[in-house]
Design a protein around this motif. Sequence first.
Motif, PDB file in Angstrom:
ATOM      1  N   VAL A 114       6.212  17.498 -12.019  1.00 61.47           N
ATOM      2  CA  VAL A 114       6.853  16.491 -12.866  1.00 61.47           C
ATOM      3  C   VAL A 114       5.803  15.668 -13.613  1.00 61.47           C
ATOM      4  CG1 VAL A 114       8.420  14.516 -12.884  1.00 61.47           C
ATOM      5  CG2 VAL A 114       8.840  16.425 -11.342  1.00 61.47           C
ATOM      6  N   LEU A 115       4.663  15.420 -12.984  1.00 57.99           N
ATOM      7  CA  LEU A 115       3.589  14.713 -13.682  1.00 57.99           C
ATOM      8  C   LEU A 115       3.089  15.522 -14.872  1.00 57.99           C
ATOM      9  CD1 LEU A 115       1.474  13.214 -10.745  1.00 57.99           C
ATOM     10  CD2 LEU A 115       2.722  11.940 -12.490  1.00 57.99           C
ATOM     11  N   ALA A 116       2.961  16.831 -14.704  1.00 54.15           N
ATOM     12  CA  ALA A 116       2.537  17.679 -15.812  1.00 54.15           C
ATOM     13  C   ALA A 116       3.574  17.672 -16.930  1.00 54.15           C
ATOM     14  CB  ALA A 116       2.308  19.101 -15.318  1.00 54.15           C
ATOM     15  N   GLN A 117       4.849  17.686 -16.581  1.00 53.51           N
ATOM     16  CA  GLN A 117       5.898  17.613 -17.590  1.00 53.51           C
ATOM     17  C   GLN A 117       5.888  16.273 -18.311  1.00 53.51           C
ATOM     18  OE1 GLN A 117       9.265  18.381 -15.110  1.00 53.51           O
ATOM     19  NE2 GLN A 117       9.006  20.609 -15.134  1.00 53.51           N
ATOM     20  N   ALA A 149       0.831  -1.203   0.000  1.00 53.36           N
ATOM     21  CA  ALA A 149       0.000   0.000   0.000  1.00 53.36           C
ATOM     22  C   ALA A 149       0.865   1.252   0.000  1.00 53.36           C
ATOM     23  CB  ALA A 149      -0.921  -0.005   1.209  1.00 53.36           C
ATOM     24  N   ALA A 150       1.964   1.217   0.755  1.00 48.79           N
ATOM     25  CA  ALA A 150       2.850   2.376   0.790  1.00 48.79           C
ATOM     26  C   ALA A 150       3.524   2.598  -0.544  1.00 48.79           C
ATOM     27  CB  ALA A 150       3.897   2.193   1.896  1.00 48.79           C
ATOM     28  N   SER A 151       3.862   1.504  -1.251  1.00 48.19           N
ATOM     29  CA  SER A 151       4.520   1.646  -2.541  1.00 48.19           C
ATOM     30  C   SER A 151       3.586   2.217  -3.598  1.00 48.19           C
ATOM     31  CB  SER A 151       5.058   0.292  -3.011  1.00 48.19           C
ATOM     32  OG  SER A 151       3.981  -0.609  -3.244  1.00 48.19           O
ATOM     33  N   ARG A 152       2.279   2.133  -3.392  1.00 47.17           N
ATOM     34  CA  ARG A 152       1.308   2.644  -4.354  1.00 47.17           C
ATOM     35  C   ARG A 152       0.855   4.066  -4.012  1.00 47.17           C
ATOM     36  NH1 ARG A 152      -1.206  -0.902  -7.702  1.00 47.17           N
ATOM     37  NH2 ARG A 152      -3.112   0.355  -7.657  1.00 47.17           N
ATOM     38  N   ALA A 153       1.352   4.628  -2.949  1.00 48.98           N
ATOM     39  CA  ALA A 153       0.962   5.981  -2.568  1.00 48.98           C
ATOM     40  C   ALA A 153       1.627   6.983  -3.511  1.00 48.98           C
ATOM     41  CB  ALA A 153       1.373   6.261  -1.129  1.00 48.98           C
ATOM     42  N   PRO A 154       0.935   8.066  -3.880  1.00 45.85           N
ATOM     43  CA  PRO A 154       1.532   9.068  -4.766  1.00 45.85           C
ATOM     44  C   PRO A 154       2.711   9.764  -4.107  1.00 45.85           C
ATOM     45  CG  PRO A 154      -0.558   9.849  -3.873  1.00 45.85           C
ATOM     46  CD  PRO A 154      -0.445   8.408  -3.486  1.00 45.85           C
ATOM     47  N   VAL A 155       3.665  10.173  -4.925  1.00 43.73           N
ATOM     48  CA  VAL A 155       4.846  10.858  -4.412  1.00 43.73           C
ATOM     49  C   VAL A 155       4.476  12.292  -4.064  1.00 43.73           C
ATOM     50  CG1 VAL A 155       7.190  11.619  -4.952  1.00 43.73           C
ATOM     51  CG2 VAL A 155       6.354   9.412  -5.801  1.00 43.73           C
TER      52      VAL A 155
END
Length: 228
Positions: A50-53, A38-44
């Motif tokens: 950076v997502l927009a880029q 679950a922690a590995s799937r949490a958004p950064v």
Amino acid sequence: MRLPARRIASTALCATLLAGITGPAAVAADSSRERTHAASRAPVPGADTVLAQTKSLANLGAVLTPATDLLNQALQNGQLTPDQAQKLVDAVKAAIAQVSAAAPAAPSLPVSPSLTKHGAAGEEGAAGEDGKAPKAKDLQGDALAALQKAVDALLAAVTSGDVSKVLPAAAAVVTGLVNFVAATVLGGGLPAPDLPGLPALPSLPVPAPSLPVPAPSLPVTTPALPTS
């Protein structure tokens, strides 16, 4: 061969003790794995920029791939059937429409209060006639609109029966793609390149707002003094 009852009871007891020891540990391990997953799937945190880029770069591929497919088929075959050409063109237009729909609205440019008061309407960076701030020039939108026109011209060329029309139409599409890439790189909020030896990319020109022109001074007439 029968096992003695005492040995059977001892074996059962050992199995029960082993289950009692390993059971909670196994459950705890499963819970730990679930928490880690679950922690590995949490958004950064703070990744919006950076997502927009990344999305801007993905938009490049979304348009470049079908456009280069069209160019390859047009240049390698010279002429295409109307169905073949239309299918390739439709893929390019669908990509252009998708990118255009997802593009954010152009931000309003700041307007000086003095410019709003004195006018200078119709110029980029100055207030309009209604006193509202104008929109910044949408370079990517302009590039996509020009690319679509070039694609339409290439469609006409590859179905015209005249091979000589294909090369200039294809070159116009390539230019349109370059313009789209440049508009995305310069105006899409992407980071500046840092490859050693790469020349610095030019920045987008920002038009200077026109300053209000002061009204010319009117001549002051001195009244004639009465003579005695």
